[in-house]
Design an enzyme around this catalytic site. Structure first.
Site, PDB file in Angstrom:
ATOM      1  CE  LYS A  90      -4.047   1.874   0.347  1.00  0.00           C
ATOM      2  NZ  LYS A  90      -3.443   3.187  -1.012  1.00  0.00           N
ATOM      3  CE  LYS A 126       4.537   7.034  -2.634  1.00  0.00           C
ATOM      4  NZ  LYS A 126       3.833   7.601  -1.073  1.00  0.00           N
ATOM      5  CG  ASP A 166       3.065  11.016  -2.820  1.00  0.00           C
ATOM      6  OD1 ASP A 166       2.925  10.971  -1.499  1.00  0.00           O
ATOM      7  OD2 ASP A 166       4.169  11.718  -3.566  1.00  0.00           O
ATOM      8  CG  ASN A 240      -4.312  16.273  -0.598  1.00  0.00           C
ATOM      9  OD1 ASN A 240      -3.521  15.870   0.497  1.00  0.00           O
ATOM     10  ND2 ASN A 240      -5.399  16.649  -0.876  1.00  0.00           N
ATOM     11  CB  SER A 377      -5.640   5.172   1.963  1.00  0.00           C
ATOM     12  OG  SER A 377      -4.920   6.438   1.255  1.00  0.00           O
TER      13      SER A 377
END
Ligand code: NDP
Ligand code: 2IT
Length: 445
Positions: A90, A126, A166, A240, A377
Site C-alpha cells: 500500500k 510506492k 502522492d 493536498n 486509505s
C-alpha cells in the site's frame, strides 16, 4: 549504529550506489533500530534486515503515450512492492520529473513503518513516473494515466497492492487511472484509494493527511503544555497536504503566515486566505504567485527555500523531501521555532533533524505524523469491503483516534528504548516491531 545494522547499511550502499534518497531513509531507520537489534539477536540470525531493505518486487516499465498534438512521448513507470508482511502493498503514486528508482525506494521503505504504525493491515509500497503533469491538458493527463495503468493493472489488486495519490496524483489522476482499470480488468474493486465519493471513495480521504498531521501535532503539543492557539505557523507547499494542514491548524486557532510552491512563497502577515489558495491551486491549477493579485497586503518572493527564513512558532514542511537542510534548520531555530511537524515525506535532512533535536526543537517525523492519509486509505478499503460508507464525522473521529494512538506508540517506544522525546527513533522502532514479528512468524519466505 549496531554492528549488524552497519553491515546491512554498507552492503545496501555498495549494491545501490546511486540511490542517495534510499540510503538516507535506510540510514535513519537502521540507526534508530540499534537498541532493538542489541536486545533481539534472533533478527540477525533470520537475516531480517537484509530482507527488510530489499523490495519483495520492483517493477520498472515504459509508459508510451500520444499527446493532443499527435506527438509521442515515453516516460518511466515504477512500482516498488517493498514489504507485504502485515497486509497488501500500500502506498501512493508520484508523478514528478524528479521521480527515479531511488526516490520510489525511499518512499516505499518509509511506507512499511508508517503503515505499520497506523495499526491497520497494510504493507508498504510506492510507485510513480517521471511524467510532469504541470501545465498539461486534461486530455494529455488522461492519455498518460491510461498508458500507465495499461501496464500497472496486472501487478495490483485489492488484496495484492493498492496504490493511491502522492505528489502530482490527485482526484483527477485517480479518476482516470481507476476508470481505465475498471474497463480493462472488468471489475469495480478497491484497487486504488483516494477515489471520488461517487465511485467508492471515503469521506475525509482528501483532508486526511493534513488534518492527521495537525491532530498528531496537537497531541504532542499537549505533552509540552502548548497548543496551536494564537501561534504563527509556516506551511510549505500548497498541494493536498499543505492545504488541509492549513485548514485544521487555523480551525485550532493558529495563523498560517506563509505557503509556497516550487517557484516561490507568499507571506501574508494577517494569515493566508485558504479560499484563495484553494481557488488558485485546486480549481485553476495556477502558480502561488497569483495570490498577491488578490491580496494586496501579501508579498511574493521567488525561490521556495526562503520560506524558512520567516519567523514562526511551528513549521509544517508539506512539499517534498530534503526541503529543510541544516542551514535552514539553524535559521528556523534562531527565529524561535518550537516544533517541526513533517507533512511531506522526509522533508528534513538527517543533519537538520539532528540540529533541531540538539536545540530542544521537537521533530515529529513524517512516517508517524503524515500517516493520516494512508490510514484513511485503509479505512476506504475497509468500507469498500463491507459495502458501507461512514459519515464525515465518523471517518474524521477514526482518523483522530488513529493519530493519537500513533503518537502514543512512538512516545512509548522512544521512552522504552532509552531516547525519550526522540519521536524519530520511537516511530521507527514501534513501526518495525510489528513488521518484524510478522516476518519472524513466516519463517524464511
Ligand atoms: P501535491 O502534488 O498536491 O502538492 C505538492 C506541493 O509541493 C506543491 O505545492 C508543489 O509545488 C510542492 N513541491 C513539489 N515538489 C517540489 C519541489 N521539488 N520543491 C518545492 N516544492 C515542491 O502533493 P501532496 O500535497 O499530496 O504531497 C506533498 C508531500 O506530502 C509529499 O512529500 C508527499 O509524499 C507527502 N504525503 C502525501 C500524502 C497524500 O495523501 N497526498 C500522504 C502522506 C505524505 P508545485 O506545484 O510548484 O510543484
Ligand atoms: O505517503 C503516503 O503515505 C501517501 N502518499 C498516501 C498513500 C496511500 O496509500 O494513501
Amino acid at each position: 549504529m549496531n554492528d549488524y545494522a552497519k553491515r546491512v547499511y554498507d552492503y545496501l550502499v555498495e549494491k545501490n550506489p546511486k540511490e542517495v534518497e534510499f540510503h538516507q531513509a535506510a540510514r535513519e531507520v537502521l540507526e534508530s533500530l540499534s537498541p532493538v537489534l542489541d536486545k533481539y539477536p534472533q533478527y540477525e540470525k533470520a537475516a531480517l534486515l537484509e530482507r527488510l531493505t530489499e523490495p519483495e518486487r520492483a517493477i520498472l516499465f515504459s509508459v508510451p503515450w500520444t499527446d493532443s498534438t499527435g506527438k509521442v512521448h515515453v516516460n518511466k513507470g515504477y512500482r516498488v512492492q517493498f514489504n507485504s508482511a502485515i497486509g497488501p502493498f500500500k502506498g501512493g503514486l508520484r508523478f514528478h520529473p524528479s521521480v527515479n528508482l531511488s526516490v520510489v525506494k525511499f518512499l516505499g521503505f518509509e511506507q512499511i513503518f508508517k503503515n505499520s504504525l497506523t495499526g491497520l493491515p497494510i504493507g508498504g509500497g510506492k510507485g510513480g513516473s517521471d511524467f510532469d503533469p504541470k501545465g498539461k491538458t486534461d486530455f494529455d493527463i488522461m492519455a498518460f494515466c491510461q498508458s500507465f495503468m495499461r501496464e500497472l493493472y496486472r501487478h495490483i489488486g485489492k488484496d495484492t497492492d493498492v496504490p493511491a495519490g502522492d505528489i502530482g496524483v490527485g482526484g483527477r489522476e485517480i479518476g482516470y487511472l481507476f476508470g481505465y482499470y475498471k474497463k480493462i480488468a472488468n471489475e469495480h474493486a478497491c484497487i486504488l484509494t483516494g477515489r471520488g465519493i461517487s465511485y467508492g471513495g471515503s469521506l475525509v480521504r482528501t483532508e486526511a493527511t493534513g488534518y492527521g498531521l495537525v491532530y498528531f501535532a496537537e497531541e504532542y503539543l499537549k505533552t509540552a503544555g502548548l497548543s496551536f492557539k494564537g501561534k504563527r505557523v509556516v506551511v510549505s507547499g500548497s498541494g493536498n497536504v499543505a492545504v488541509y494542514a492549513h485548514e485544521k491548524a487555523t480551525q485550532l486557532g493558529a495563523t498560517v503566515v506563509a505557503m509556497s510552491d516550487s517557484d516561490g512563497y507568499v507571506y501574508d502577515e494577517k494569515g493566508i486566505d485558504l479560499d484563495i489558495i484553494k481557488k488558485i491551486k485546486e480549481q485553476k491549477r495556477e502558480r502561488i504567485s497569483e495570490y498577491v493579485k488578490l491580496r494586496k497586503n501579501a508579498v511574493y518572493t521567488a525561490g521556495c527555500a526562503g520560506i524558512w527564513d520567516i519567523k514562526c512558532d511551528y513549521a509544517l514542511p508539506c512539499a517534498t523531501q530534503n526541503e529543510i537542510n541544516a542551514e535552514q534548520a539553524k535559521k528556523l531555530t534562531a527565529n524561535g521555532v518550537k516544533m517541526v511537524a513533517e507533512g511531506a515525506n522526509m522533508p528534513c535532512t538527517i543533519e537538520a533533524a539532528e540540529y533541531f533535536m540538539s536545540k530542544g526543537v521537537a521533530v515529529l517525523p513524517a512516517k508517524a505524523a503524515n500517516a493520516g492519509g494512508v490510514a484513511v486509505s485503509a479505512l476506504e478499503m475497509a468500507q469498500s469491503g463491507q459495502r458501507i460508507f461512514w459519515s464525515f464525522e465518523e471517518a474524521d473521529k477514526k482518523l483522530k483516534d488513529i493519530m493519537i494512538n500513533i503518537f502514543r506508540k512512538a512516545d512509548a517506544a522512544a521512552k522504552e528504548y532509552g531516547t525519550p522525546g526522540n519521536y524519530i527513533a520511537g516511530a521507527n522502532i514501534a513501526g518495525f516491531l510489528k513488521v518484524a514479528d510478522a516476518m519472524m512468524s513466516f519463517g524464511i519466505v
